[in-house]
Design an enzyme around this catalytic site. Sequence first.
Site, short mmCIF file in Angstrom:
data_model
loop_
_atom_site.label_atom_id
_atom_site.label_comp_id
_atom_site.label_asym_id
_atom_site.label_seq_id
_atom_site.Cartn_x
_atom_site.Cartn_y
_atom_site.Cartn_z
CG ASP A 6 -2.61 7.29 -0.35
OD1 ASP A 6 -2.88 8.83 -0.01
OD2 ASP A 6 -3.27 6.92 -0.59
CG HIS A 41 -1.13 6.80 -9.52
ND1 HIS A 41 -2.57 7.08 -10.44
CD2 HIS A 41 -1.92 7.61 -8.42
CE1 HIS A 41 -2.53 8.19 -9.97
NE2 HIS A 41 -2.90 8.26 -8.96
NE ARG A 90 -0.55 13.11 -6.11
CZ ARG A 90 -2.01 12.57 -6.06
NH1 ARG A 90 -3.08 13.09 -5.46
NH2 ARG A 90 -1.42 11.38 -6.21
CG MET A 128 -2.10 -0.91 1.35
SD MET A 128 -2.96 -1.08 -0.64
CE MET A 128 -3.34 -2.47 -0.49
C1 LIG Z 1 -4.66 8.63 -3.69
C2 LIG Z 1 -5.18 7.16 -4.21
O1 LIG Z 1 -5.43 7.12 -4.13
S1 LIG Z 1 -3.43 6.47 -5.07
C3 LIG Z 1 -3.25 4.93 -4.67
C4 LIG Z 1 -3.80 4.10 -3.46
N1 LIG Z 1 -3.90 2.78 -3.29
C5 LIG Z 1 -2.55 1.86 -3.46
O2 LIG Z 1 -1.27 2.95 -2.53
C6 LIG Z 1 -2.92 0.39 -3.41
C7 LIG Z 1 -1.29 0.01 -4.27
N2 LIG Z 1 -1.92 0.02 -5.47
C8 LIG Z 1 -2.22 -0.56 -6.26
O3 LIG Z 1 -3.25 -1.26 -5.44
C9 LIG Z 1 -2.31 -0.23 -7.59
O4 LIG Z 1 -0.92 0.38 -8.16
C10 LIG Z 1 -3.20 0.95 -8.02
C11 LIG Z 1 -4.70 -0.14 -7.67
C12 LIG Z 1 -2.71 2.07 -7.66
C13 LIG Z 1 -3.41 1.37 -9.57
O5 LIG Z 1 -3.64 -0.42 -9.66
P1 LIG Z 1 -3.86 -0.93 -11.59
O6 LIG Z 1 -3.80 0.83 -12.13
O7 LIG Z 1 -4.47 -1.84 -12.03
O8 LIG Z 1 -1.69 -1.15 -11.31
P2 LIG Z 1 -0.93 -1.22 -13.06
O9 LIG Z 1 -1.66 -1.76 -14.43
O10 LIG Z 1 -0.31 -0.45 -12.94
O11 LIG Z 1 -0.04 -2.38 -11.69
C14 LIG Z 1 0.82 -2.94 -12.60
C15 LIG Z 1 1.36 -4.44 -11.90
O12 LIG Z 1 2.00 -3.59 -10.87
C16 LIG Z 1 1.80 -4.78 -9.77
N3 LIG Z 1 1.16 -3.91 -8.34
C17 LIG Z 1 0.67 -2.93 -8.85
N4 LIG Z 1 0.89 -1.71 -7.75
C18 LIG Z 1 1.61 -2.62 -6.83
C19 LIG Z 1 1.37 -2.64 -5.78
N5 LIG Z 1 1.16 -1.27 -4.96
N6 LIG Z 1 2.60 -3.30 -5.14
C20 LIG Z 1 2.69 -4.90 -5.80
N7 LIG Z 1 2.36 -5.27 -6.97
C21 LIG Z 1 1.61 -3.91 -7.64
C22 LIG Z 1 0.15 -5.00 -9.93
O13 LIG Z 1 0.14 -5.87 -9.38
C23 LIG Z 1 0.15 -5.54 -11.78
O14 LIG Z 1 1.24 -6.52 -11.96
P3 LIG Z 1 0.71 -7.66 -12.69
O15 LIG Z 1 0.93 -7.17 -14.43
O16 LIG Z 1 1.57 -8.61 -12.61
O17 LIG Z 1 -0.95 -8.56 -11.96
O1 LIG Z 2 -6.00 9.90 -9.27
C1 LIG Z 2 -5.89 8.08 -8.52
O2 LIG Z 2 -5.93 7.19 -9.56
C2 LIG Z 2 -6.25 8.06 -7.53
C3 LIG Z 2 -6.39 9.27 -6.56
O3 LIG Z 2 -7.19 9.61 -6.08
C4 LIG Z 2 -5.06 9.67 -6.18
O4 LIG Z 2 -3.93 9.33 -6.86
O5 LIG Z 2 -5.07 11.44 -5.71
#
Ligand SMILES: CC(=O)SCCNC(=O)CCNC(=O)[C@H](O)C(C)(C)COP(=O)(O)OP(=O)(O)OC[C@H]1O[C@@H](n2cnc3c(N)ncnc32)[C@H](O)[C@@H]1OP(=O)(O)O
Ligand SMILES: O=C([O-])CC(=O)C(=O)O
Length: 375
Positions: free
Chosen positions: A311, A260, A269, A256
């Site tokens: 985050d 992105h 950021r 976590m």
């Molecule tokens: C303010 C916000 O909302 S910012 C986002 C906050 N969320 C998090 O920090 C949660 C952790 N991060 C994630 O779950 C993801 O990176 C997300 C939800 C933010 C984006 O999801 P997606 O767009 O589907 O990610 P993306 O397509 O770049 O992923 C590519 C690969 O990296 C992996 N990956 C992406 N993020 C992570 C992570 N944080 N940890 C481990 N693996 C990851 C995915 O599982 C995927 O692997 P795969 O191809 O083997 O399935």
């Molecule tokens: O844009 C997104 O997918 C997630 C978000 O709200 C941010 O990163 O601030």
Amino acid sequence: MAEKTPVSTGLRGQSAGSTALCTVGKSGSGLTYRGYDIHDLAEHARFEEVAYLLLKGKLPTRQELDAYVTKLKRLRWLPAPLKAVLEQIPADSHPMDVMRTGASMLGDLETEESFGQQQDRADRLLAALPSIICYWYRYSHDGVRIETDTDDESVGGHFLRLLHDAPPSELHAGVMNVSLILYAEHEFNASTFNARVCASTLSDIHSCVTGAIGTLRGPLHGGANEAAMAMIENWRTPDEAERELLGMLERKEKIMGFGHAIYRDSDPRNAIIKRWSARLAEDVGDTRLYPVSERCEAVMWREKRLFCNADFFHASAYHFMGIPTKLFTPIFVCSRVTGWCAHVFEQREGNRIIRPSADYVGPEHQAWLPIEHRQ
Ligand SMILES: CC(=O)SCCNC(=O)CCNC(=O)[C@H](O)C(C)(C)COP(=O)(O)OP(=O)(O)OC[C@H]1O[C@@H](n2cnc3c(N)ncnc32)[C@H](O)[C@@H]1OP(=O)(O)O
Ligand SMILES: O=C([O-])CC(=O)C(=O)O
């Protein structure tokens, strides 16, 4: 046709409409609000100016800003029936559920009767949400009924004063200001898109914001700052962090605060909030959490080319300011409500109901089966 497994593309890379509010990953710097670079805003602006920019369409003049700050200060009070509801919510509830209930109850008491009231309703939510979360938190955890009418000049200062029952230091008020600016707006992210879908049905603004709060709550979205804190607080040294992180990656767990949906190499950021986290670490004499966080950043980049999103360093920054982990995502709400409401206004201009199509992957025609023949 044989049944297929449903596949979720998450609508990635597809345009779902247009906006004049924000660009993500498009300009050189990566993030702009109405054309202003996030670096400039974080360096020079007050969060209230950014809120004005998003909600009213332009940066305020000195006079407009003063009047806006005065208005927001006037709107911090909570109606008695809302306080009564907050007092019913158990101490072990998730604070995001409190935010959701608070926004919804405000909609019961101060319903948006027409779209002509949208600006006032948005300002009221912006002013009242920090009061809502702190009123509940202090009542349920400390047994006190706080006065939410404070004289603080800023939204961030107001929040910290209510939480800690003391005026914030200049450093803490400054970090809150930057943090609220960084979180304010981010194009068609999940919670904002949810708000726009709701707005597209011509629903009221409290319904849009309530739905957005529920969407932000998840750990893949706003909930990640809390989840990042829960992870790093377990680790006593950078070496332990590295060992544990490698194990998590091996087990294919999501880390976590990293990655992105839109940014590919970095989240603009992160460098900003990381700098403030370092400053706060120095301030509190931290020798553990900040080095652990830095090691996580290095390991994730080395192993997976995954970078910290907004985050990750927010977790340590908030922690160093004495903010309980479970209030991290509610602070995000206190900021993002500006972006959500601005998107609701934009959706309402030239609206068409948002109603995409789906690729059907279920069975073809099936013969009707009377209930006594089913297994
Ligand atoms: C303010 C916000 O909302 S910012 C986002 C906050 N969320 C998090 O920090 C949660 C952790 N991060 C994630 O779950 C993801 O990176 C997300 C939800 C933010 C984006 O999801 P997606 O767009 O589907 O990610 P993306 O397509 O770049 O992923 C590519 C690969 O990296 C992996 N990956 C992406 N993020 C992570 C992570 N944080 N940890 C481990 N693996 C990851 C995915 O599982 C995927 O692997 P795969 O191809 O083997 O399935
Ligand atoms: O844009 C997104 O997918 C997630 C978000 O709200 C941010 O990163 O601030």
